[in-house]
Design an enzyme around this catalytic site. Structure first.
Site, mmCIF file in Angstrom:
data_model
loop_
_atom_site.group_PDB
_atom_site.id
_atom_site.type_symbol
_atom_site.label_atom_id
_atom_site.label_comp_id
_atom_site.label_asym_id
_atom_site.label_seq_id
_atom_site.Cartn_x
_atom_site.Cartn_y
_atom_site.Cartn_z
ATOM 1 N N GLU A 1 -17.016 18.773 22.330
ATOM 2 C CA GLU A 1 -18.552 19.097 22.409
ATOM 3 C C GLU A 1 -18.618 19.818 23.697
ATOM 4 O O GLU A 1 -19.418 19.300 24.771
ATOM 5 C CB GLU A 1 -19.485 17.547 22.466
ATOM 6 C CG GLU A 1 -19.159 16.899 21.315
ATOM 7 C CD GLU A 1 -20.314 15.861 21.174
ATOM 8 O OE1 GLU A 1 -20.740 15.392 22.196
ATOM 9 O OE2 GLU A 1 -20.334 15.104 19.952
ATOM 10 N N GLU B 1 -15.662 12.723 15.224
ATOM 11 C CA GLU B 1 -16.321 11.856 15.732
ATOM 12 C C GLU B 1 -17.597 11.482 14.461
ATOM 13 O O GLU B 1 -18.201 12.313 14.364
ATOM 14 C CB GLU B 1 -16.637 12.038 17.007
ATOM 15 C CG GLU B 1 -17.580 11.018 17.925
ATOM 16 C CD GLU B 1 -17.841 11.545 19.230
ATOM 17 O OE1 GLU B 1 -16.950 11.914 19.922
ATOM 18 O OE2 GLU B 1 -18.947 11.097 19.637
#
Length: 800
Positions: free
Chosen positions: A436, A511
């Site tokens: 991210e 995730e």
């Protein structure tokens, strides 16, 4: 090779030090001295920053770096050590403090953010002529290291291992002092990271001709029919002051030490400071294949000889297995399709912070295996080596990950060191290059960084591939253009479109989920910061466990994924902040006690017969009021009874759960399920008040090595022996014998009780009827006795 030499090698015995001795690998954890410094006041930081300690080599006078400094009033600690976990909680409206769990550490707390460590040891003059190397597996953070006043170097990272050759600075027949300064002022992540030397330290004594320290032995395997081809590359370095001649060979054994294969001795000659790599091929007939169900480990022993004697050797555990990732059919292990049933985890645990004894690594992985998980993502940093050892031994696939995505010299070297250190672990099936990176992942810079890191990974470990944890939905720009396996962080609504548009790129959920729950709490409580223990509450960017798993299970091309998270962790409280001091994301709480969602995953991941009712049935004062009841099971149907009266029978949807709304009445709530013709039952009952304490250890024997540990779970039962699920009693602990209590916890995300207590004052309140105490062994033999007591309760005594 002489059989005597091999026996010495295989049993781990150390040859006497001589000019041809094998390496001695010693854990350097005991008897360190520790003292807090100060990040803003040099006079309280042992003059660091105002003394010119770098102007002359070995001259750091006026500081605690010099070997003759008197540290007798410093605290004696044993590694691993995390000083942050013992600090108080402090509320200040600050995002970094919130993310790190409100521990009073970091830039706002200079008095708590520096730690100094000193280790004193002796070296006999008879042992001169060898190489001495110190390895620190993890120091949080920005460490500086000296030996006898001489600066060795530093490590910016709080997560990567680093080694220092201290040979030139050793003082023979005189005390040597290793000094480490850890500076935890600047955070690396946005979660609890601890502080100090929180992983092991090692001292290696080596011959001047020895196997290279970083990735010196690399084992690669391939399976052809009934034969495993094992290639072992051994990097040898010459630190003599003259040319050196040696031979290198490799021995393969099974896990019992039986020799299965041995290569020929290969000669090599090396100039001063030269490093050469020897690659040897060996074969194993009818190999036992490593898999999550059968994690069989072989040993490869790389051996160096000179003048007919062994001068160095290194033993590496490895597994024989094949990993295939198919764009249409997902992951295959040894040719068998495997859906990734994974969890993301941070590295801290209740009572311990980040300084976990080895046993805790095995304990935590065992809990995940019991749930049915088969994969673990090391989010978002390099793990401790012992975590990977546990995954190898217990059968857990691993996605290994660096701290962040960056191809600059510092971070590229961190990624290089991670791969070199970890690439022999059979549990690792894929690398992640980052997570991210909001400012980078969409850009051309992100494309170029990712391409460089992917190429580095393929160079250092060509048998594996890599992914990136992208919260970019179905965007193909930036990192996603070059990453071999597309990783999705949430945004699963776009996954079908992405696969349609980019069919050549395999897809994995790096995730997923992120349900927030509080163990044993079944109503929303905004004052205490609790959320109901159902799979129903989640942030806007996330989903429930059931939503993501149904999606993954139904798509053959979707490899599966990693739920956020296996355990609660300190910091990043969601959806509330203070008084919360840890997350609610865990499938288990910080102690490893299961939440309700644990049984959803166990139903559909484990293959066990599962039938679980939530909530408990202690609802005094709520007679006649509706209670939401969830049943998790993998049975075909369930009938629910309250005090013998049927509340209806329901069929269980695949990968789903069942629910009833029940008007509360004290007594027994029972579920009767059928799986085919097999009957399964489960009950929850209204209990009486707690009357006695129950202690349940993770094992009953401790090794007297000063390092082993045991987890003791604490609960209470009523007079009929039923566990009281809503008890909150205060439990006090007294330990007798050569061992020590090193941490306590209860899984309460809003508890501000200390994880570390003063000697003789160890205690913890139960939360949801449970607490936990962790004991570390001493070095003496004999019994260890733990007594737990509480007001109005029958005490419990546990003998180890």
């Amino acid at each position: 090779m002489l059989r005597k030499e091999m026996l010495l090698l295989l049993t781990g015995l150390t040859l006497a030090i001589s000019t041809t001795a094998q390496r001695i690998h010693t854990k350097f954890d005991a008897d360190w001295k520790f003292k807090q410094g100060h990040a803003a006041d040099p006079s309280r930081d042992f003059n660091y920053g105002i003394r010119n300690i770098f102007s002359k080599s070995g001259d750091a006078s006026g500081t605690c770096i010099m070997p003759d400094y008197d540290d007798s009033n410093w605290e004696t600690v044993q590694l691993p050590h995390d000083w942050a976990v013992g600090l108080p909680f402090q509320y200040i409206k600050d995002n970094d403090l919130d993310g790190h769990g409100y521990k009073a550490i970091g830039g706002l707390f200079p008095e708590n953010s520096i730690g100094w460590y000193r280790k004193t040891f002796d070296v006999n003059k008879a042992d001169s002529g060898h190489r001495y190397v110190v390895r620190l597996d993890g120091v949080y953070r920005d460490s500086k290291v000296w030996i006898n006043g001489y600066y060795l170097g530093g490590n910016f990272s709080g997560y990567t291992s680093t080694s220092y050759d201290i040979t030139d600075f050793i003082r023979f027949n005189k005390k040597n002092v290793l000094t480490v300064r850890a500076d935890a002022t600047q955070n690396e992540g946005w979660f609890y990271e601890g502080a100090g030397i929180y992983r092991h330290v090692w001292l290696d004594i080596l011959n001047n001709v020895h196997i290279a320290n970083e990735g010196g032995v690399f084992v690669r395997t391939a399976v052809k029919g009934n034969t495993a081809i094992v290639n072992v590359a051994t990097a040898v370095v010459n630190k003599h002051i003259h040319t050196a001649n040696a031979t290198v060979y490799t021995v393969i054994t099974d896990r019992s030490g039986q020799i299965l294969a041995q290569s020929k001795e290969q000669p090599l000659s090396m100039a001063v400071n030269e490093e050469k790599t020897v690659t040897q091929e060996l074969k194993i007939s009818k190999p036992e294949l490593w898999s999550p169900e059968s994690p069989y480990l072989y040993r490869a022993i790389a051996i160096i000889k000179a003048d007919g004697q062994i001068i160095d050797s290194e033993k590496v555990r490895f597994g024989v297995r094949t990993i295939t990732i198919d764009k249409n059919k997902g992951l295959f292990v040894n040719g068998i399709p495997v859906k990734v049933k994974g969890v993301c985890c941070h590295q801290d645990h209740a009572g311990m912070g980040c300084a976990l004894p080895n046993h805790l690594q095995y304990y935590r992985i065992s809990l995940l295996k019991e749930m049915g998980a088969n994969a673990y993502r090391t989010s978002h940093n390099p793990p401790t080596p012992e975590l990977l050892d546990a995954c190898d031994s217990l059968g857990m696939l691993v996605m290994d990950e660096p701290r962040l995505l960056n191809s600059g010299t510092e971070y590229e070297n961190q990624f290089r060191q991670l791969i070199l250190r970890d690439r022999n672990h059979p549990s690792i099936f894929i690398w992640s290059i980052g997570n991210e990176e909001f400012a980078t992942q969409y850009t051309n810079i992100g494309t170029r960084i990712a391409q460089r890191q992917v190429l580095l990974q393929q160079q250092l470990d060509p048998d594996r591939t890599s992914t990136y944890a992208a919260n970019q939905g179905n965007h193909f720009t930036g990192v996603n253009e070059v990453i071999p396996v597309r990783g999705f962080n949430y945004n699963l609504h776009g996954i079908d479109g992405y696969h349609r548009d980019h069919p050549s790129q395999p897809v994995i959920g790096t995730e997923v989920a992120s349900t927030v729950t509080t163990r044993s709490i079944y109503i929303k409580d905004t004052v205490k910061g609790y959320v109901p223990d159902y799979d129903s509450t989640y942030p806007s960017w996330a989903s429930t466990a059931e939503q993501w798993w149904k999606l993954a299970s139904d798509r053959e091309w979707f490899m599966g994924g990693f739920a956020w998270t296996g355990f609660d962790y300190r910091g990043e409280p969601t959806p509330y902040s203070w008084p919360n001091i840890n997350s609610h994301f865990g499938i288990m709480d910080m102690c490893g006690f299961p939440k309700n969602v644990y049984y959803y995953y166990q139903s559909w991941w484990s293959g066990k017969d599962v039938l679980h009712i939530a909530p408990h049935w202690n609802w005094q004062g709520k007679d006649g009021q509706p209670v939401l009841v969830w049943v998790n099971t993998n049975a075909d149907n369930v009938e629910l009874f309250l005090n013998g009266k049927s509340l209806g029978k329901k069929d269980m949807p695949r990968n789903g759960h069942l629910r009833w709304t029940v008007n509360y009445a004290p007594g027994m709530l029972e579920a009767v399920a059928y799986k085919g013709s097999k009957k399964i039952t489960a009950q929850v009952s209204t209990t009486g008040n707690a009357s006695r304490i129950i202690l349940t250890p993770s094992k009953t024997t401790l090794l007297h090595d000063g390092d082993d540990a045991v987890v003791v779970n604490v609960s209470v039962a009523d007079e009929q022996g039923r566990e009281v699920p809503d008890a909150g009693n205060n439990i006090r602990f007294v330990l007798d014998g050569d061992a020590s209590i090193i941490g306590v916890g209860n899984g309460d995300p809003s508890s501000h009780e200390p994880d570390k207590c003063a000697p003789g004052a160890w205690q913890r309140n139960l939360f949801g009827g449970k607490a936990q105490v962790i004991i570390r062994a001493g070095r003496g033999q004999g019994k260890v006795s733990l007594k737990a007591s509480g007001e109005g309760l029958q005490a419990a005594v546990l003998s180890l």
